[in-house]
Design a protein around this motif. Structure first.
Motif, PDB file in Angstrom:
ATOM      1  N   GLY A   1      -2.653  56.541  41.816  1.00 38.99           N
ATOM      2  CA  GLY A   1      -3.640  57.585  41.560  1.00 38.99           C
ATOM      3  C   GLY A   1      -4.150  58.238  42.819  1.00 38.99           C
TER       4      GLY A   1
ATOM      5  N   ALA B   1      -2.416  58.615  36.694  1.00 33.62           N
ATOM      6  CA  ALA B   1      -2.639  57.749  35.537  1.00 33.62           C
ATOM      7  C   ALA B   1      -1.331  57.447  34.819  1.00 33.62           C
TER       8      ALA B   1
ATOM      9  N   PHE C   1      -4.745  55.312  30.734  1.00 33.39           N
ATOM     10  CA  PHE C   1      -5.632  55.414  31.889  1.00 33.39           C
ATOM     11  C   PHE C   1      -6.106  56.831  32.155  1.00 33.39           C
ATOM     12  N   VAL C   2      -5.563  57.803  31.460  1.00 30.85           N
ATOM     13  CA  VAL C   2      -5.895  59.201  31.747  1.00 30.85           C
ATOM     14  C   VAL C   2      -7.396  59.479  31.629  1.00 30.85           C
TER      15      VAL C   2
ATOM     16  N   PHE D   1      -9.220  57.782  34.667  1.00 34.02           N
ATOM     17  CA  PHE D   1      -8.826  58.395  35.930  1.00 34.02           C
ATOM     18  C   PHE D   1      -9.343  59.833  36.017  1.00 34.02           C
TER      19      PHE D   1
END
Length: 173
Positions: free
Chosen positions: A77, A111, A131-132, A135
């Protein structure tokens, strides 16, 4: 700005970012999101360029992992976000593009890049876009703070000396 000053500024930003990682983080599942990392990425991308931003992101991610305040997910990231922020800013000389580069680079591309790491390390099927949201929140917050600080710095005539050849105000220096 000579190389010694660039390295010194990078080191100071890395130190502040690493120290603050003990104080400001948000645990989200396996990851620990850290808006100050994105703040530092945008600062380094604008002030010194994409390679210093990537170097700073790698060093901070490594130090955070060694100190136990980060996770392995910090690498994709932060590095992708720093690179995209620095690249877009160096091509356009617009702060908004550095902001967008950090948010898209970390929040979406970074992500998504964590997916294979999560599957490999944890042996679990994770959702590709799991995870988007975390993040995106972290990168948006940090990039927004950096955007605000850099806007103030660029309006202040005394701070113009800090800005490198990547600066939108280089013609004035």
């Amino acid at each position: 700005m000579n190389k010694t000053r660039k390295l010194t500024l990078t080191s100071v930003i890395i130190a502040i970012t690493t120290i603050s990682s003990h104080l400001i983080f948000i645990p989200v599942g396996f990851a620990k999101i850290f808006p100050i990392q994105h703040f530092a990425n945008v600062l380094l991308a604008v002030l010194l360029g994409p390679w210093y931003a990537v170097g700073g992101a790698l060093i901070v991610s490594t130090l955070r992992n060694l100190l136990g305040t980060g996770s392995i997910f910090a690498f994709p990231g932060s590095v992708i976000g720093a690179l995209l922020a620095g690249f877009l800013y160096s091509k356009t000389k617009k702060l908004g593009f550095a902001f967008v580069g950090e948010v898209v680079g970390t929040g979406i591309l970074g992500a998504i890049a964590t997916y294979p790491i999560g599957v490999l390390l944890f042996g679990k099927e994770l959702t590709l876009f799991g995870f988007v949201p975390a993040f995106m929140f972290s990168s948006f917050t940090g990039a927004f703070l950096a955007f605000g600080l850099l806007k103030v710095m660029m309006k202040n005539k005394m701070m113009g000396g800090l800005l490198d050849e990547n600066s939108a105000y280089n013609s004035r220096i």
